[in-house]
Scaffold this motif. Structure first.
Motif, PDB file in Angstrom:
ATOM      1  N   SER A  88       0.798  -1.237  -0.046  1.00  0.00           N
ATOM      2  CA  SER A  88       0.038  -0.055  -0.187  1.00  0.00           C
ATOM      3  C   SER A  88       0.921   1.328  -0.030  1.00  0.00           C
ATOM      4  O   SER A  88       1.776   1.311   0.771  1.00  0.00           O
ATOM      5  CB  SER A  88      -0.852  -0.087   0.982  1.00  0.00           C
ATOM      6  OG  SER A  88      -0.117  -0.239   2.387  1.00  0.00           O
ATOM      7  N   PRO A  89       0.679   2.253  -0.777  1.00  0.00           N
ATOM      8  CA  PRO A  89       1.392   3.426  -1.098  1.00  0.00           C
ATOM      9  C   PRO A  89       1.741   4.100   0.452  1.00  0.00           C
ATOM     10  O   PRO A  89       2.944   4.685   0.579  1.00  0.00           O
ATOM     11  CB  PRO A  89       0.737   4.289  -1.858  1.00  0.00           C
ATOM     12  CG  PRO A  89      -0.206   3.429  -2.810  1.00  0.00           C
ATOM     13  CD  PRO A  89      -0.620   2.023  -1.884  1.00  0.00           C
ATOM     14  N   GLY A  90       0.718   4.163   1.189  1.00  0.00           N
ATOM     15  CA  GLY A  90       0.882   5.230   2.438  1.00  0.00           C
ATOM     16  C   GLY A  90       1.639   4.143   3.561  1.00  0.00           C
ATOM     17  O   GLY A  90       1.586   4.442   4.705  1.00  0.00           O
ATOM     18  N   ALA A  91       1.872   2.876   3.052  1.00  0.00           N
ATOM     19  CA  ALA A  91       2.636   2.077   4.488  1.00  0.00           C
ATOM     20  C   ALA A  91       1.776   2.104   5.526  1.00  0.00           C
ATOM     21  O   ALA A  91       2.149   2.442   6.666  1.00  0.00           O
ATOM     22  CB  ALA A  91       3.977   2.439   4.628  1.00  0.00           C
ATOM     23  N   ASP A  92       0.424   1.738   5.430  1.00  0.00           N
ATOM     24  CA  ASP A  92      -0.555   1.842   6.463  1.00  0.00           C
ATOM     25  C   ASP A  92      -1.098   0.482   6.828  1.00  0.00           C
ATOM     26  O   ASP A  92      -2.137   0.425   7.723  1.00  0.00           O
ATOM     27  CB  ASP A  92      -1.525   2.905   6.253  1.00  0.00           C
ATOM     28  CG  ASP A  92      -2.255   2.859   4.925  1.00  0.00           C
ATOM     29  OD1 ASP A  92      -2.142   1.715   4.366  1.00  0.00           O
ATOM     30  OD2 ASP A  92      -3.029   3.755   4.491  1.00  0.00           O
ATOM     31  N   ASP A  93      -0.858  -0.488   6.127  1.00  0.00           N
ATOM     32  CA  ASP A  93      -1.482  -1.886   6.441  1.00  0.00           C
ATOM     33  C   ASP A  93      -0.461  -2.989   6.507  1.00  0.00           C
ATOM     34  O   ASP A  93      -0.329  -3.672   5.509  1.00  0.00           O
ATOM     35  CB  ASP A  93      -2.468  -2.177   5.615  1.00  0.00           C
ATOM     36  CG  ASP A  93      -3.286  -3.297   5.972  1.00  0.00           C
ATOM     37  OD1 ASP A  93      -2.977  -3.959   7.175  1.00  0.00           O
ATOM     38  OD2 ASP A  93      -4.201  -3.854   5.371  1.00  0.00           O
ATOM     39  N   LEU A  94       0.379  -2.817   7.410  1.00  0.00           N
ATOM     40  CA  LEU A  94       1.572  -3.724   7.295  1.00  0.00           C
ATOM     41  C   LEU A  94       1.071  -5.379   7.220  1.00  0.00           C
ATOM     42  O   LEU A  94       1.495  -6.288   6.320  1.00  0.00           O
ATOM     43  CB  LEU A  94       2.748  -3.753   8.655  1.00  0.00           C
ATOM     44  CG  LEU A  94       3.639  -4.730   8.695  1.00  0.00           C
ATOM     45  CD1 LEU A  94       4.638  -4.273   7.468  1.00  0.00           C
ATOM     46  CD2 LEU A  94       4.333  -4.459   9.900  1.00  0.00           C
ATOM     47  N   ARG A  95      -0.018  -5.622   8.190  1.00  0.00           N
ATOM     48  CA  ARG A  95      -0.205  -7.161   8.240  1.00  0.00           C
ATOM     49  C   ARG A  95      -0.925  -7.590   7.023  1.00  0.00           C
ATOM     50  O   ARG A  95      -0.517  -8.482   6.423  1.00  0.00           O
ATOM     51  CB  ARG A  95      -1.288  -7.316   9.369  1.00  0.00           C
ATOM     52  CG  ARG A  95      -1.970  -8.785   9.595  1.00  0.00           C
ATOM     53  CD  ARG A  95      -2.841  -8.699  10.851  1.00  0.00           C
ATOM     54  NE  ARG A  95      -3.192 -10.225  11.060  1.00  0.00           N
ATOM     55  CZ  ARG A  95      -4.292 -10.693  10.413  1.00  0.00           C
ATOM     56  NH1 ARG A  95      -5.050  -9.989   9.472  1.00  0.00           N
ATOM     57  NH2 ARG A  95      -4.704 -11.980  10.816  1.00  0.00           N
ATOM     58  N   GLY A  96      -1.692  -6.713   6.455  1.00  0.00           N
ATOM     59  CA  GLY A  96      -2.562  -7.005   5.129  1.00  0.00           C
ATOM     60  C   GLY A  96      -1.579  -7.064   4.138  1.00  0.00           C
ATOM     61  O   GLY A  96      -1.634  -7.989   3.171  1.00  0.00           O
ATOM     62  N   ASP A  97      -0.617  -6.244   4.083  1.00  0.00           N
ATOM     63  CA  ASP A  97       0.427  -6.102   2.837  1.00  0.00           C
ATOM     64  C   ASP A  97       1.250  -7.507   3.171  1.00  0.00           C
ATOM     65  O   ASP A  97       1.523  -8.191   1.929  1.00  0.00           O
ATOM     66  CB  ASP A  97       1.335  -4.814   2.860  1.00  0.00           C
ATOM     67  CG  ASP A  97       0.406  -3.835   2.477  1.00  0.00           C
ATOM     68  OD1 ASP A  97      -0.526  -3.913   1.651  1.00  0.00           O
ATOM     69  OD2 ASP A  97       0.960  -2.792   2.637  1.00  0.00           O
ATOM     70  N   LEU A  98       1.568  -7.811   4.352  1.00  0.00           N
ATOM     71  CA  LEU A  98       2.413  -9.250   4.476  1.00  0.00           C
ATOM     72  C   LEU A  98       1.732 -10.393   3.918  1.00  0.00           C
ATOM     73  O   LEU A  98       2.268 -11.061   3.256  1.00  0.00           O
ATOM     74  CB  LEU A  98       2.872  -9.312   5.764  1.00  0.00           C
ATOM     75  CG  LEU A  98       4.007  -8.201   6.357  1.00  0.00           C
ATOM     76  CD1 LEU A  98       4.198  -8.519   7.901  1.00  0.00           C
ATOM     77  CD2 LEU A  98       5.387  -8.719   5.690  1.00  0.00           C
ATOM     78  N   GLY A 213      -3.159  -4.494  13.668  1.00  0.00           N
ATOM     79  CA  GLY A 213      -4.010  -4.165  12.378  1.00  0.00           C
ATOM     80  C   GLY A 213      -3.164  -2.906  11.727  1.00  0.00           C
ATOM     81  O   GLY A 213      -2.004  -3.136  11.874  1.00  0.00           O
ATOM     82  N   PRO A 214      -3.896  -2.262  11.138  1.00  0.00           N
ATOM     83  CA  PRO A 214      -3.213  -0.982  10.208  1.00  0.00           C
ATOM     84  C   PRO A 214      -2.223  -0.296  10.942  1.00  0.00           C
ATOM     85  O   PRO A 214      -2.296  -0.002  12.058  1.00  0.00           O
ATOM     86  CB  PRO A 214      -4.325  -0.242   9.688  1.00  0.00           C
ATOM     87  CG  PRO A 214      -5.523  -1.209   9.335  1.00  0.00           C
ATOM     88  CD  PRO A 214      -5.302  -2.163  10.953  1.00  0.00           C
ATOM     89  N   VAL A 215      -1.128  -0.222  10.326  1.00  0.00           N
ATOM     90  CA  VAL A 215      -0.020   0.754  11.254  1.00  0.00           C
ATOM     91  C   VAL A 215      -0.337   2.137  10.711  1.00  0.00           C
ATOM     92  O   VAL A 215      -0.341   2.721   9.645  1.00  0.00           O
ATOM     93  CB  VAL A 215       1.256   0.351  10.522  1.00  0.00           C
ATOM     94  CG1 VAL A 215       2.437   1.090  11.015  1.00  0.00           C
ATOM     95  CG2 VAL A 215       1.633  -1.250  10.750  1.00  0.00           C
TER      96      VAL A 215
END
Length: 216
Positions: A88-98, A213-215
């Motif tokens: 995600s461009p904003g780096a705001d969902d670490l768990r979801g992106d992993l 959750g979202p970072v």
């Protein structure tokens, strides 16, 4: 115009239609596909420019205008088809992106053509260390760093993860556990298992509680 001439020009009377002349990216894509298929069928060690050209339906000279050897074509083709996670461009969902990164890897592993080609390239690389080096430099690293590593570096660059925590072992946790699951179970893990890898192994390793959750 006589019927005879008309038949010849229209491709009738049993004549084969003239092949469409391909240029530019269309031709390159056909050559890339041919190189991957030749590798999957015959193995990297038996790959030839002649075989690639024949399968692509083009002249061997067309290949030598751009590439010097068969492996050059295969590595370029792998670069184009190798899946890479886009965090995600904003780096705001670490768990979801992993999780998304590991799902992308899981779904790519069983793809027949890609898995056969990668297996053949890696097998040949055991005898040719320079090929192994090129695979990482020209495909894996060039495409962003490989799955969870791509995500972790993205979050570190945005100040969401301490870069000091990103050791080679941490980079490899997700991929290693995914591959181990495949070896142990002769299959691919479901989404719940992938989430468990992220929650129980990767997030704690980078300083977040399990299930974070979202970072923000």
């Amino acid at each position: 115009m006589t019927d005879r001439n008309r038949t010849a020009e229209e491709g009738g009377g049993g004549a084969e239609p003239r092949a469409k002349r391909r240029r530019g990216e269309e031709l390159v894509a056909a050559i890339h596909r041919a190189a991957l298929e030749e590798t999957a069928e015959h193995g990297m060690g038996r790959l030839t420019m002649e075989g690639i050209a024949r399968r692509a339906g083009t002249a061997k000279t067309s290949l030598y205008r751009r590439w010097s050897a068969p492996e050059d074509i295969v590595l370029e083709a792998l670069y184009r088809v190798f899946p890479v996670e886009e965090p995600s461009p904003g780096a705001d969902d670490l768990r979801g992106d992993l999780i998304a990164a590991l799902v992308l890897m899981r779904d790519a592993l069983p793809e027949p053509l890609l898995s056969k080609v990668m297996g053949s390239v890696l097998d040949e690389a055991t005898r040719r260390p320079e090929l192994h080096e090129r695979l990482y430099k020209e495909v894996f690293d060039a495409r962003g760093g490989r799955f969870t590593r791509t995500v972790l570096l993205h979050y570190a660059e945005h100040g969401r993860i301490d870069p000091a925590r990103l050791t080679p072992v941490v980079f490899d946790i997700g991929e290693a556990l995914l591959i181990k699951y495949g070896v142990d179970n002769l299959g691919v893990p479901d989404d719940d298992y992938i989430a468990a890898i992220v929650d129980q192994a990767i997030l704690p390793a980078v300083g977040y509680p399990p299930g974070a959750g979202p970072v923000g």
